[in-house]
Write a protein that holds these residues in place. Sequence first.
Motif, short mmCIF file in Angstrom:
data_model
loop_
_atom_site.label_atom_id
_atom_site.label_comp_id
_atom_site.label_asym_id
_atom_site.label_seq_id
_atom_site.Cartn_x
_atom_site.Cartn_y
_atom_site.Cartn_z
N LEU A 143 38.11 72.51 30.14
CA LEU A 143 39.17 73.43 29.70
C LEU A 143 40.55 72.86 30.01
CD1 LEU A 143 37.61 76.84 30.84
CD2 LEU A 143 37.54 75.77 28.58
N GLN A 185 34.84 77.48 22.78
CA GLN A 185 36.30 77.58 22.76
C GLN A 185 36.83 77.71 21.34
OE1 GLN A 185 38.57 77.68 25.46
NE2 GLN A 185 36.62 78.15 26.46
N LYS A 193 40.50 84.45 25.20
CA LYS A 193 41.08 83.27 25.87
C LYS A 193 42.08 83.67 26.93
CE LYS A 193 42.23 79.50 27.23
NZ LYS A 193 41.41 79.15 28.35
N ARG A 227 44.58 76.48 20.21
CA ARG A 227 43.30 76.25 20.87
C ARG A 227 42.30 75.58 19.92
NH1 ARG A 227 41.22 75.55 25.71
NH2 ARG A 227 43.26 76.44 26.15
N VAL A 231 40.58 71.84 20.20
CA VAL A 231 39.13 71.62 20.19
C VAL A 231 38.77 70.56 19.14
CG1 VAL A 231 36.90 72.66 19.63
CG2 VAL A 231 38.52 73.89 21.08
#
Length: 675
Positions: A143, A185, A193, A227, A231
């Motif tokens: 993360l 994620q 989140k 996010r 990813v």
Amino acid sequence: MPAGMKPLEKFLKKQTTALTRAGGFGGVADKVGGGTGAARRRASLSRVVPFFRETSPDGGQTREVFSPDSEELPSWPSAAGTGVASMPGSMNGPGFGRGGDVRSPSLSSDEQSSEASLITESSSGGGGGWTLLHADTPDNLTLAVLDSVAGKRFGHCTETLLDDFMLTHPIFLTAERFQHILLQQFRMDMEGKEGEAGGREGEGEKQEGGGEETDGEGDGALDAADRKQAVLNVAFRYLDTYRELLQEEGERNNNFPKELYMCAVQELSHYPELVEDVFKLQRWTEIIHCPCDEEKESKKKQVRPLFRHFRRIDACLQPREAFRGSDEIFCRVYTPDHSYVTIRSRLSCRVGEILALVREKLQYSEDQPVLPVNLILVAVTSAGEKPCFALAMRQCFTTLGVNTHLFACEPSELDSLLPLPEEIHWSPGDSKLHDMSAEEVSNQLVVFDWELFSCVHEVEFVCYVFHGEQSRWRPLNLELVLQRCSEVQHWVATEILQCQSLPKRIQLLRKFIKIAALCKQQQDLLSFLAVVLGLDNPAVNRLRLTWEGLPGKFRKQFQQFESIADPSRNHKSYRDLITSLRPPLIPFTPLLLKDLTFLHESCKTFHGELVNFEKMHKVADMVRNIRRYRSSQLAMDTETSPSHLQTKAYIRQLQVIDNQNLLFEMSCKLEPKDT
């Protein structure tokens, strides 16, 4: 070489014991992939040790060849707040946090003492711009990398951090778990989140210097688009780094690119800015899972010759390509009476499957009236050693020694197994080398070494040291490079000791020294040091009359080469040499593995559930050195004259004697002790 040097195993034990007494890292089993880390490391180290040590049957003493001098190599220190003991002479660049001032390898161990400890706080680093991650759980480290890539943390050092993580995450995080986190994620909505970010902030994590809070733009400031973009960027880097290895697995074990692509397509209506990345992900899905029909057909037909199994001249003259577990090879498996069957097998085949293929062949053999019931697979070396393979073991082919052959027998027949007659007898004769120029031989050595070294995936170095037999990806190509190093050493000794004429033997000695000089000049340190160590073999070194006949100029040159192979001060001469060279170059691969082994043995990978990420950074830094060595392409020769092809074929299928006792016996016949 200095007398009284301790073997590599004793040296490692001494260093580990010293670290343990200092409150350091030795003696703790790493929790990597299950099982005990110590057992795996011992198995891995045992494959490297033969390159540093040889036993002289004459004196019965073990002499160290190219191994560190334990009296001069420092106990790796770590300043306060440093997460890994410093590797001398390997990582002396900036950017390792507070402990970044790596001590000089010339300092003796009694000049350096400090307590080795796991990193427990972050620091901004000294001059290199590297910001350390916290020691944290594997999931949280993943993360943190996503946060960094999203641009909200660690700023300018994101590229190094991402590279560190990609090269080393198999050490502490399974591929399945890593892929699961990325998918999770990507699917996560904003509220989920923010809740997780608040939980992680509530754990009291600090950034920069251990006392400052994270700035206002922390995890909670990331929107869903950031996010998802992060990813995808991490996923692309992962697919690029492990492309060949993931292609090898294909549909069998890996649906990650397809799953991520399906998720991205579903989200496209809400996040149109991801359209380019979705197309890119589609291309990656096709690359990993859908090889073209031509590729499939050629792979089906191709049966590739292993390094020690060249049978046809056209096969050995082809450029080397990286081996994968699904590649098929032909291999001879012998029976106790030295008859054999030839099987066609995948390189990743289990031992049990190999034995099934042998049984199938034996049932059609007229020489086997009674079919064996309980077969075992044994590797018989030219020295008569007979290690047995476990039924579940995979890819045993690349672990075989230079003159080691596979035997299938019943357990009761194990004691009766003998090496092949050609492996324990020798016939004197003139070497083909007399008709070849040193320039042509050295050129062919360099070209072949470069082909082999280029086939080794970066991750193989990490898998070899950290996982051994338990690795997800077996270091097949790296094992072949190590075989080549051993083969060249024994080739030098074999050629000299088979030569009966003293004048011709002196001529061969001169030629080998010239070959070593030319390999060094072309920056092939693998063959350069292999030739030097071959000339320093006890069976060759004792030939007093031969060495005395060598002109002074050549003796002086060989002394200079020996000084480069000198292990004192942690191989300082070799390290100075390789530092002065520019790519492309071929390093002495066993020393790279030794450095990685020392780094692994000197510090914990885990403290409880927390990963020592500074150790991961230093491992990745060593792998980046390997990447730098190959950053330029070596110019390959294209000459096709008959003499050129003859030399090329000779160099690629060397015939050697690797039995040290037999080499010594040959040496004593050439020049008896009383002469």
